[in-house]
Enzyme design. Structure first.
Site, PDB file in Angstrom:
ATOM      1  N   GLY A  12       0.859  -1.182   0.000  1.00 20.49           N
ATOM      2  CA  GLY A  12       0.000   0.000   0.000  1.00 20.49           C
ATOM      3  C   GLY A  12       0.897   1.234   0.000  1.00 20.49           C
ATOM      4  O   GLY A  12       2.074   1.164  -0.392  1.00 20.49           O
ATOM      5  N   ALA A  14       2.247   2.943   2.470  1.00 16.63           N
ATOM      6  CA  ALA A  14       3.410   2.884   3.371  1.00 16.63           C
ATOM      7  C   ALA A  14       4.496   1.997   2.761  1.00 16.63           C
ATOM      8  O   ALA A  14       5.678   2.361   2.741  1.00 16.63           O
ATOM      9  CB  ALA A  14       2.992   2.355   4.735  1.00 16.63           C
ATOM     10  N   PHE A 113     -11.500  19.642   6.535  1.00 17.71           N
ATOM     11  CA  PHE A 113     -11.659  18.307   7.096  1.00 17.71           C
ATOM     12  C   PHE A 113     -11.837  18.433   8.608  1.00 17.71           C
ATOM     13  O   PHE A 113     -11.509  19.468   9.197  1.00 17.71           O
ATOM     14  CB  PHE A 113     -10.430  17.441   6.754  1.00 17.71           C
ATOM     15  N   ASP A 210      -2.749  -8.802   9.776  1.00 18.20           N
ATOM     16  CA  ASP A 210      -1.668  -9.804   9.671  1.00 18.20           C
ATOM     17  C   ASP A 210      -0.367  -9.311  10.300  1.00 18.20           C
ATOM     18  O   ASP A 210       0.277 -10.017  11.081  1.00 18.20           O
ATOM     19  CB  ASP A 210      -1.383 -10.153   8.195  1.00 18.20           C
ATOM     20  N   GLN A 229     -11.180   3.635  15.654  1.00 13.98           N
ATOM     21  CA  GLN A 229     -11.979   4.765  15.159  1.00 13.98           C
ATOM     22  C   GLN A 229     -13.277   4.321  14.490  1.00 13.98           C
ATOM     23  O   GLN A 229     -13.250   3.471  13.591  1.00 13.98           O
ATOM     24  CB  GLN A 229     -11.162   5.574  14.161  1.00 13.98           C
ATOM     25  N   HIS A 231     -15.983   5.918  12.100  1.00 11.30           N
ATOM     26  CA  HIS A 231     -16.157   7.078  11.221  1.00 11.30           C
ATOM     27  C   HIS A 231     -17.627   7.499  11.267  1.00 11.30           C
ATOM     28  O   HIS A 231     -18.515   6.649  11.237  1.00 11.30           O
ATOM     29  CB  HIS A 231     -15.761   6.687   9.792  1.00 11.30           C
ATOM     30  N   LEU A 241     -17.975   3.617   3.180  1.00  9.76           N
ATOM     31  CA  LEU A 241     -17.649   4.971   3.634  1.00  9.76           C
ATOM     32  C   LEU A 241     -18.222   6.056   2.725  1.00  9.76           C
ATOM     33  O   LEU A 241     -18.128   5.964   1.503  1.00  9.76           O
ATOM     34  CB  LEU A 241     -16.130   5.144   3.671  1.00  9.76           C
ATOM     35  N   GLU A 244     -15.425  12.052   4.594  1.00  5.44           N
ATOM     36  CA  GLU A 244     -15.547  13.288   5.363  1.00  5.44           C
ATOM     37  C   GLU A 244     -15.472  14.510   4.437  1.00  5.44           C
ATOM     38  O   GLU A 244     -15.914  15.607   4.794  1.00  5.44           O
ATOM     39  CB  GLU A 244     -14.385  13.330   6.374  1.00  5.44           C
ATOM     40  N   ARG A 275     -13.576  13.142  14.622  1.00  7.53           N
ATOM     41  CA  ARG A 275     -14.467  12.007  14.326  1.00  7.53           C
ATOM     42  C   ARG A 275     -15.054  11.364  15.576  1.00  7.53           C
ATOM     43  O   ARG A 275     -16.218  10.941  15.571  1.00  7.53           O
ATOM     44  CB  ARG A 275     -13.689  10.957  13.531  1.00  7.53           C
ATOM     45  N   HIS A 342     -13.686   2.071  11.164  1.00  6.23           N
ATOM     46  CA  HIS A 342     -12.973   2.636  10.022  1.00  6.23           C
ATOM     47  C   HIS A 342     -11.464   2.501  10.101  1.00  6.23           C
ATOM     48  O   HIS A 342     -10.796   2.285   9.091  1.00  6.23           O
ATOM     49  CB  HIS A 342     -13.343   4.113   9.929  1.00  6.23           C
ATOM     50  N   GLU A 366      -0.660   1.964   8.705  1.00  6.28           N
ATOM     51  CA  GLU A 366      -1.711   1.647   9.676  1.00  6.28           C
ATOM     52  C   GLU A 366      -1.336   0.476  10.585  1.00  6.28           C
ATOM     53  O   GLU A 366      -1.847   0.352  11.694  1.00  6.28           O
ATOM     54  CB  GLU A 366      -3.047   1.385   8.952  1.00  6.28           C
ATOM     55  N   ARG A 377      -7.688   9.669  15.326  1.00 12.49           N
ATOM     56  CA  ARG A 377      -6.987  10.189  14.148  1.00 12.49           C
ATOM     57  C   ARG A 377      -7.814  11.269  13.466  1.00 12.49           C
ATOM     58  O   ARG A 377      -9.028  11.090  13.280  1.00 12.49           O
ATOM     59  CB  ARG A 377      -6.742   9.047  13.153  1.00 12.49           C
ATOM     60  N   SER A 382      -3.952  10.024   7.843  1.00 12.42           N
ATOM     61  CA  SER A 382      -3.402   8.672   7.721  1.00 12.42           C
ATOM     62  C   SER A 382      -2.534   8.540   6.472  1.00 12.42           C
ATOM     63  O   SER A 382      -1.442   7.964   6.522  1.00 12.42           O
ATOM     64  CB  SER A 382      -4.512   7.627   7.672  1.00 12.42           C
TER      65      SER A 382
HETATM   66  C1  LIG Z   1     -12.732   3.821   2.574  1.00 15.04           C
HETATM   67  C2  LIG Z   1     -11.536   4.492   3.212  1.00 15.04           C
HETATM   68  C3  LIG Z   1     -11.218   5.795   2.883  1.00 15.04           C
HETATM   69  C4  LIG Z   1     -10.110   6.416   3.443  1.00 15.04           C
HETATM   70  N1  LIG Z   1      -9.816   7.697   3.108  1.00 15.04           N
HETATM   71  C5  LIG Z   1      -8.728   8.296   3.642  1.00 15.04           C
HETATM   72  C6  LIG Z   1      -8.379   9.619   3.270  1.00 15.04           C
HETATM   73  O1  LIG Z   1      -9.025  10.256   2.453  1.00 15.04           O
HETATM   74  N2  LIG Z   1      -7.286  10.172   3.849  1.00 15.04           N
HETATM   75  C7  LIG Z   1      -6.525   9.505   4.767  1.00 15.04           C
HETATM   76  O2  LIG Z   1      -5.545  10.064   5.258  1.00 15.04           O
HETATM   77  N3  LIG Z   1      -6.824   8.229   5.117  1.00 15.04           N
HETATM   78  C8  LIG Z   1      -7.892   7.615   4.581  1.00 15.04           C
HETATM   79  N4  LIG Z   1      -8.191   6.324   4.929  1.00 15.04           N
HETATM   80  C9  LIG Z   1      -7.240   5.562   5.734  1.00 15.04           C
HETATM   81  C10 LIG Z   1      -6.067   5.128   4.856  1.00 15.04           C
HETATM   82  O3  LIG Z   1      -6.531   4.847   3.552  1.00 15.04           O
HETATM   83  C11 LIG Z   1      -5.342   3.886   5.376  1.00 15.04           C
HETATM   84  O4  LIG Z   1      -5.087   4.018   6.742  1.00 15.04           O
HETATM   85  C12 LIG Z   1      -4.023   3.721   4.648  1.00 15.04           C
HETATM   86  O5  LIG Z   1      -4.216   3.769   3.246  1.00 15.04           O
HETATM   87  C13 LIG Z   1      -3.317   2.438   5.039  1.00 15.04           C
HETATM   88  O6  LIG Z   1      -2.203   2.295   4.204  1.00 15.04           O
HETATM   89  P1  LIG Z   1      -1.099   1.187   4.492  1.00 15.04           P
HETATM   90  O7  LIG Z   1      -0.053   1.359   3.469  1.00 15.04           O
HETATM   91  O8  LIG Z   1      -0.692   1.253   5.917  1.00 15.04           O
HETATM   92  O9  LIG Z   1      -1.857  -0.192   4.298  1.00 15.04           O
HETATM   93  P2  LIG Z   1      -2.709  -0.801   3.076  1.00 15.04           P
HETATM   94  O10 LIG Z   1      -2.937   0.155   1.997  1.00 15.04           O
HETATM   95  O11 LIG Z   1      -3.885  -1.452   3.731  1.00 15.04           O
HETATM   96  O12 LIG Z   1      -1.748  -1.905   2.504  1.00 15.04           O
HETATM   97  C14 LIG Z   1      -1.473  -3.106   3.194  1.00 15.04           C
HETATM   98  C15 LIG Z   1      -0.605  -3.961   2.324  1.00 15.04           C
HETATM   99  O13 LIG Z   1      -0.172  -5.093   3.075  1.00 15.04           O
HETATM  100  C16 LIG Z   1      -0.344  -6.257   2.303  1.00 15.04           C
HETATM  101  N5  LIG Z   1      -0.480  -7.376   3.236  1.00 15.04           N
HETATM  102  C17 LIG Z   1      -1.251  -7.457   4.330  1.00 15.04           C
HETATM  103  N6  LIG Z   1      -1.077  -8.641   4.933  1.00 15.04           N
HETATM  104  C18 LIG Z   1      -0.167  -9.325   4.199  1.00 15.04           C
HETATM  105  C19 LIG Z   1       0.415 -10.613   4.286  1.00 15.04           C
HETATM  106  N7  LIG Z   1       0.093 -11.473   5.253  1.00 15.04           N
HETATM  107  N8  LIG Z   1       1.305 -10.970   3.355  1.00 15.04           N
HETATM  108  C20 LIG Z   1       1.640 -10.142   2.331  1.00 15.04           C
HETATM  109  N9  LIG Z   1       1.102  -8.916   2.188  1.00 15.04           N
HETATM  110  C21 LIG Z   1       0.214  -8.518   3.119  1.00 15.04           C
HETATM  111  C22 LIG Z   1      -1.568  -5.981   1.461  1.00 15.04           C
HETATM  112  O14 LIG Z   1      -1.617  -6.810   0.331  1.00 15.04           O
HETATM  113  C23 LIG Z   1      -1.310  -4.529   1.098  1.00 15.04           C
HETATM  114  O15 LIG Z   1      -0.428  -4.451   0.012  1.00 15.04           O
HETATM  115  C24 LIG Z   1      -9.319   5.710   4.374  1.00 15.04           C
HETATM  116  C25 LIG Z   1      -9.642   4.403   4.729  1.00 15.04           C
HETATM  117  C26 LIG Z   1     -10.743   3.793   4.154  1.00 15.04           C
HETATM  118  C27 LIG Z   1     -11.099   2.414   4.588  1.00 15.04           C
END
Ligand SMILES: Cc1cc2nc3c(=O)[nH]c(=O)nc-3n(C[C@H](O)[C@H](O)[C@H](O)COP(=O)(O)OP(=O)(O)OC[C@H]3O[C@@H](n4cnc5c(N)ncnc54)[C@H](O)[C@@H]3O)c2cc1C
Length: 563
Positions: A12, A14, A113, A210, A229, A231, A241, A244, A275, A342, A366, A377, A382
């Site tokens: 994702g 991060a 926001f 995980d 959280q 939402h 969702l 916001e 929130r 959320h 996250e 948050r 995020s």
């Molecule tokens: C509908 C929605 C809207 C949102 N809108 C906003 C917004 O507008 N602004 C904001 O700041 N935040 C927003 N958020 C929050 C934000 O999107 C997330 O917190 C953030 O994108 C998380 O990113 P990440 O890189 O940590 O994880 P993720 O994007 O969840 O990526 C996780 C990665 O880990 C991999 N993975 C997981 N487990 C394993 C495993 N066992 N083996 C191999 N790979 C694995 C997955 O395949 C994926 O690639 C929103 C959240 C939601 C649900």
């Protein structure tokens, strides 16, 4: 045998940001994801990303809003880093191709926001996460010689050497079922949150905690796990969702009496309070009989006063969601929403470079808790967290790798995980299905560990989670094959979710006060004298063990939180 300086689990925002940063530092990098990277949950992020880029803004104001939003539980050193580095990060995104919305003067447009004292959310309509994720993936292609991609590989365990250092992972190729040990000088967990512990949730099916559970299982403490959280605006029908950004554009919340009830709860910020405050206000209206809908369990979100053209341009995704999932044209009539799970503020405890307490193990996004969000948050913080701390983890891990030899872990964990999967596949089809246990878990958490909590409900949740953990040991699946066996992965994910749920419930029982997202009806006041501290959860063999760590203060002392 794959071997890399930096192995990132999760693609994702991060994970991809960490991979780019590590590659730019000259490290050999691998990035692994259980789904194709652009299907990572970050793709769903809608409303935008915060940064103090307006000439009238200042990162100190962003930091203060974040500290206040966190109900003073956020660590201020980390918050200062995130907010001060935000403008450069957003400009960097623009320079590499993210098409942020511009206003009529051609400047970057910013939307309002929740919890922010000024408009500071940069956005791409309501598909901001998708826009950023795709651009980062393009950038990864530029580094294809140094960043190896393992797409549709599922990590089952972290691997440690005799001294407890993290030196790789075991993973399964989802397409073929082949298992392998990956060697790495450093592993960065970027596996996202744990939303599927709840039902409904705004989070995708793949968000199953995980990374949180894998780190916990090898002894890395989790922090702030009680802070989950809700939402304020999720669809009553299914928990999807409504960003916001809608309230940022001017949408209002109405109860069954047509009253704009936020006047009572947050007279200054109204619908744009933080929130936790808005979700509690909605829940109170529902519990006191002023909800809307057949069973009174909803609230109206009314965006009809925003010019239709603007809604269609800036919020086009939720226009579609309204039509497709609720049969409502939000440009012409209010839509029924309610608070829904959320985001999880807690996660694997890290320092400001993403390092965990386990040598060689980092976490960002996250999955992690550097505690920039504390008890609550702020919306649009995020995406920023994922990018700032993803980058810092990647850089730090790459520099650390430069001065160390490649570890050579044994295959002991590989054999254990192969046996674990064989055992799941061989289970008799008696007892409960994995999916049934998952549903009961989600319903339980949503009933008892939600916006309002109390000792009795939390103890009941604790007992249920304990029973479900037992039942999960023998829960059965249908698919016995090797190719794309999502069933067996679902059984493994259930184990992760149960570990996360247990940590959430234990921490929520422990915190005997109300702060941020944790509102205890039996302890309704914030109690700084006793509870201005983080709750850390570590495994002690029998179950979770609780300890505390101090909150870091730099410039802002706790004060009453009013919006
Ligand atoms: C509908 C929605 C809207 C949102 N809108 C906003 C917004 O507008 N602004 C904001 O700041 N935040 C927003 N958020 C929050 C934000 O999107 C997330 O917190 C953030 O994108 C998380 O990113 P990440 O890189 O940590 O994880 P993720 O994007 O969840 O990526 C996780 C990665 O880990 C991999 N993975 C997981 N487990 C394993 C495993 N066992 N083996 C191999 N790979 C694995 C997955 O395949 C994926 O690639 C929103 C959240 C939601 C649900």
């Amino acid at each position: 045998m794959p071997a890399h300086d930096v192995l990132i689990i999760g693609a994702g925002l991060a994970g991809q940001r960490a991979a780019l940063a590590a590659a730019q530092e000259g490290a050999s990098v691998a990035i692994m994801s259980k789904v194709h990277p652009v299907r990572s949950h970050s793709v769903a992020a809608a409303g935008g990303i915060n940064a103090a880029i307006s000439v009238d803004d200042d990162w100190h104001s962003h930091a203060y809003d974040t500290v206040k939003g966190s109900d003073f539980l956020g660590d201020q050193d980390a918050i200062e880093i995130m907010c001060s580095q935000a403008p450069a990060e957003v400009m960097h995104l623009e320079h590499i191709g993210v098409t942020f919305h511009r206003n009529d003067q051609g400047e970057l447009d910013l939307r309002a926001f929740g919890g922010a004292s000024i408009k500071r959310t940069a956005y791409v309509a309501d598909i901001t996460g998708q826009a950023i994720l795709h651009v980062l993936y393009e950038q990864l292609m530029r580094y294809h010689e140094t960043v190896e991609r393992f797409e549709e590989w599922f990590t089952t365990s972290l691997v440690q050497d005799q001294d407890g250092r993290c030196c790789g992972v075991v993973a399964r190729d989802v397409r073929s079922g082949r298992m392998e040990t990956f060697h790495a000088k450093n592993v960065i967990l970027a596996c996202g949150g744990a939303g599927q512990v709840y039902r409904p949730t705004t989070n995708a099916l793949i968000v199953t905690g995980d990374g949180i559970a894998q780190a916990y299982r090898i002894g890395a403490p989790l922090m702030d796990m009680e802070m989950v959280q809700y939402h304020p605006t999720t669809l009553v029908e299914n928990g999807l969702l409504i960003t916001e950004g809608a309230r940022g554009e001017g949408a209002v919340l109405l109860n069954s009496e047509g009253e704009r009830f936020m006047e009572k709860y947050a007279p200054n910020k109204m619908e744009l309070a933080s929130r936790d405050v808005v979700s509690r206000a909605e829940q109170t209206e529902i519990l006191e009989g002023r909800g809307v809908g057949a069973d009174g369990a909803g609230i109206y979100l009314d965006i009809t006063m925003v010019p239709r053209k603007r809604t269609l341009e800036a919020l086009r995704e939720i226009v579609n969601i309204g039509k497709d999932f609720a049969g409502v044209d939000i440009t012409r009539e209010p839509i029924m929403i309610r608070p829904g799970q959320h985001y999880i503020m807690g996660g694997v405890k890290t320092d400001v470079d993403g390092a965990t307490s386990i040598d060689g193990l980092y976490a960002a996004g996250e999955v992690a808790c550097v505690s920039v969000h504390g008890g609550n948050r702020l919306g649009a913080n995020s995406l920023l967290d994922t990018l700032i701390f993803g980058r810092r983890s990647g850089e730090h891990a790459a520099r650390r790798a430069a001065s160390m030899p490649m570890p050579s872990p044994s295959d002991a964990q590989l054999h254990e995980d192969v046996a674990m999967i064989d055992e799941i596949i061989a289970r008799e089809r008696t007892g409960r299905r994995v999916s049934e246990i998952k549903e009961e878990l989600g319903d339980t958490m949503n009933r008892l560990v939600a916006v309002y909590r109390d000792e009795e409900g939390l103890q009941e949740a604790h007992e249920i989670v304990g029973r479900l953990k037992q039942e999960a040991q023998s829960a059965y699946i249908d698919d016995r094959g090797t190719v794309f066996n999502q069933d067996v992965l679902g059984a493994i994910e259930l184990g992760y979710m149960l570990d996360c749920a247990e940590a959430i419930v234990v921490a929520a029982i422990e915190r005997k006060e109300s702060r941020g997202a944790q509102f205890r009806t039996d302890f309704p006041e914030r109690n700084d004298a006793e509870w201005l501290k983080h709750i850390d959860i570590s495994p002690n063999g029998d179950g979770p063990q609780v300890s505390y760590s101090p909150v870091t203060f730099t410039q802002w002392q706790p004060e009453e939180r009013k919006y």
